[in-house]
Scaffold this motif. Structure first.
Motif, PDB file in Angstrom:
ATOM      1  N   SER A   1      11.292 -22.580  32.937  1.00 43.77           N
ATOM      2  CA  SER A   1      10.025 -22.128  32.780  1.00 43.77           C
ATOM      3  C   SER A   1       9.520 -23.332  30.918  1.00 43.77           C
ATOM      4  N   ILE A   2      10.819 -23.292  30.512  1.00 43.14           N
ATOM      5  CA  ILE A   2      10.044 -23.984  29.194  1.00 43.14           C
ATOM      6  C   ILE A   2       9.532 -26.168  29.500  1.00 43.14           C
TER       7      ILE A   2
ATOM      8  N   PHE B   1      -0.170  -6.331  34.349  1.00 45.54           N
ATOM      9  CA  PHE B   1      -0.719  -7.123  35.009  1.00 45.54           C
ATOM     10  C   PHE B   1       0.504  -7.487  35.809  1.00 45.54           C
ATOM     11  N   GLY B   2       1.922  -7.069  35.345  1.00 46.37           N
ATOM     12  CA  GLY B   2       3.586  -8.103  35.704  1.00 46.37           C
ATOM     13  C   GLY B   2       3.507  -7.190  36.869  1.00 46.37           C
TER      14      GLY B   2
ATOM     15  N   PRO C   1      -4.412 -20.312  29.945  1.00 49.34           N
ATOM     16  CA  PRO C   1      -3.847 -19.993  31.426  1.00 49.34           C
ATOM     17  C   PRO C   1      -2.284 -19.050  31.255  1.00 49.34           C
ATOM     18  N   VAL C   2      -0.963 -19.685  30.842  1.00 47.27           N
ATOM     19  CA  VAL C   2      -0.292 -18.795  30.565  1.00 47.27           C
ATOM     20  C   VAL C   2      -0.045 -18.559  29.693  1.00 47.27           C
ATOM     21  N   ILE C   3      -0.263 -18.605  28.631  1.00 44.22           N
ATOM     22  CA  ILE C   3      -0.491 -17.803  26.636  1.00 44.22           C
ATOM     23  C   ILE C   3      -1.175 -16.979  27.437  1.00 44.22           C
TER      24      ILE C   3
ATOM     25  N   PHE D   1      -1.090 -16.713  36.281  1.00 43.54           N
ATOM     26  CA  PHE D   1       0.448 -16.010  37.502  1.00 43.54           C
ATOM     27  C   PHE D   1       1.536 -16.269  36.874  1.00 43.54           C
ATOM     28  N   TYR D   2       2.237 -17.370  36.645  1.00 39.78           N
ATOM     29  CA  TYR D   2       3.273 -17.613  35.932  1.00 39.78           C
ATOM     30  C   TYR D   2       3.278 -16.665  34.782  1.00 39.78           C
ATOM     31  N   GLY D   3       2.617 -16.986  33.787  1.00 39.92           N
ATOM     32  CA  GLY D   3       2.843 -15.998  32.543  1.00 39.92           C
ATOM     33  C   GLY D   3       3.052 -15.290  32.537  1.00 39.92           C
TER      34      GLY D   3
END
Length: 322
Positions: free
Chosen positions: A134-135, A185-186, A174-176, A48-50
Motif C-alpha cells: 500500500s505505501i 462506499f467501502g 483520489p486516494v485521500i 477505488f484503491y483508497g
C-alpha cells in the motif's frame, strides 16, 4: 500443479498489435480524447484503491520496521543501484533508450494486489504485505520521478509543476478522497471488486495502446529488431534473479527473518507495478516518441514475475518451509 493463465498478458499483446495496425484512436484529435479518458480512469482507479485501504491491517503491519526497510529499500534503492553501473557504457541513442527503459522499471513501486495474493498463497506475513504494498505506490509518487529526472530529458516539461502535480492530482488526491469516503462506499467496493479489477486493467490497456501507437507512428521501432527484444528479455530475467537472490540472502542470513517475513520480503521486494508504471509513464514520457520502448521491459517483467512468483508461492505453500 496447474498454472492459471493470465488473460491480461494476452490482452496487452493484443493492444500492442492494435496500436500497430490501427493507431487512429490515438491520432483522433491529436490524442486529446484518449488522454482525457485515461486521466479520468486513472483517478477512479486510485479512488477505488483508497476505498479498499484498511487502516486496521496497515496498523497491524507497521511494527516490523526491519522488514519494511528491506522491502522499500529493495524496491527504490537496490533495483536502481543495480542499473547505475551500466550508465557510463552508453554510446548510442538506442543504447540510451534501452538503459532508460530498464531504469524506469527499476525506479517503480511494488505491486499491490498480486503481492498480497502471492504472500497469502505462500503463507507469509499478510498484514506486512498489505502495509508495504500500500505505501509503496504512495512513496513512488515522490521517488520515481526523482530518480528519472537525473537521466530523462524532460524538455519543456516542468517536473515539479507538470509531473508531480499530475501524479498528485491523479493518485494522491483520489486516494485521500477514497479514504475519507470509505465509511460510505467501502462495502460497495468489496462487493464489486472483480468488476473494478477489470476496469483497472482496461485503463492500463488504453495507456499501453496510446504509448505504443505514438511510438509506431513516429517510427521509433524501426531502429530495433528481434535481437533488441531478446536483450530485453535476458535483462529482465537477470534483474529479477539478482534482486530476488539478494533479498533472500539479506532476509535469511543477515536479518534472520522467520519464514513468514522472509516470504513477504521476497514477494513484495522483487516485484514492480504495471499499474503505477502505466500511470507514471503517462507523465514522465509525455509526447515522447520512445514511450513504447520504455514500457517494454515493464510489461515483460510483469508477465515474468507473475509466472515465476506463482510457481514459487505454490511450492512454499505445499512444502510449508523455506
Amino acid at each position: 500443479m496447474k498454472l492459471k493463465f493470465d488473460g491480461f498478458i494476452l490482452a496487452l499483446l493484443c493492444f500492442i498489435v492494435l496500436a500497430y495496425f490501427f493507431p487512429q484512436l490515438y491520432l483522433w484529435r491529436d490524442g486529446q480524447i484518449l488522454a482525457w479518458i485515461t486521466s479520468i480512469g486513472v483517478s477512479l482507479i486510485f479512488f477505488f484503491y483508497g476505498l479498499k485501504l484498511s487502516f486496521q491491517q496497515l496498523k497491524a503491519g507497521l511494527r516490523n520496521w526491519k522488514l519494511h526497510l528491506l522491502i522499500q529499500g529493495a524496491t527504490f534503492v537496490l533495483f536502481p543501484l543495480l542499473l547505475l553501473p551500466f550508465y557510463p557504457l552508453i554510446q548510442t541513442e538506442l543504447q540510451r533508450d534501452f538503459w532508460l527503459s530498464f531504469f524506469f522499471l527499476a525506479a517503480l513501486p511494488s505491486t499491490v494486489s498480486s503481492s498480497v495474493v502471492m504472500v497469502s498463497i505462500a503463507r507469509g506475513n499478510i498484514p506486512a504485505a498489505i502495509f508495504n504494498a500500500s505505501i509503496s505506490g504512495l512513496i513512488g509518487v515522490v521517488i520515481t520521478p526523482l530518480w528519472m529526472q537525473f537521466f530523462l530529458d524532460f524538455g519543456e516539461i516542468d517536473v515539479l509543476g507538470d509531473v508531480y502535480w499530475g501524479l498528485i492530482k491523479e493518485i494522491i488526491i483520489p486516494v485521500i478522497a477514497g479514504l475519507l469516503l470509505q465509511t460510505y462506499f467501502g462495502k460497495w467496493v468489496i462487493r464489486y471488486n472483480r468488476q473494478l479489477g477489470l476496469f483497472d486493467k482496461s485503463i492500463i490497456l488504453l495507456i499501453v495502446y496510446s504509448s505504443f501507437a505514438e511510438s509506431f507512428v513516429s517510427g521509433v521501432f524501426e531502429s530495433t529488431g528481434r535481437l533488441y527484444l531478446l536483450w530485453i528479455f535476458a535483462g529482465v530475467v537477470l534483474l529479477f534473479i539478482l534482486v530476488y537472490g539478494l533479498i533472500y540472502v539479506l532476509s535469511k542470513f543477515v536479518l534472520k527473518f522467520n519464514r513468514e517475513d522472509l516470504i513477504t520480503a521476497l514477494f513484495c521486494g522483487s516485484k514492480k507495478s504495471l499499474t503505477h508504471g502505466s500511470v507514471f509513464g503517462k507523465f514522465l514520457f509525455a509526447h515522447s516518441a520512445s514511450a513504447g520502448l520504455y514500457f517494454l521491459p515493464l510489461m515483460i517483467f510483469h508477465a515474468f514475475q507473475i509466472l515465476v512468483v506463482t510457481v514459487i508461492a505454490q511450492r512454499y505453500h505445499n512444502k510449508g518451509t523455506i
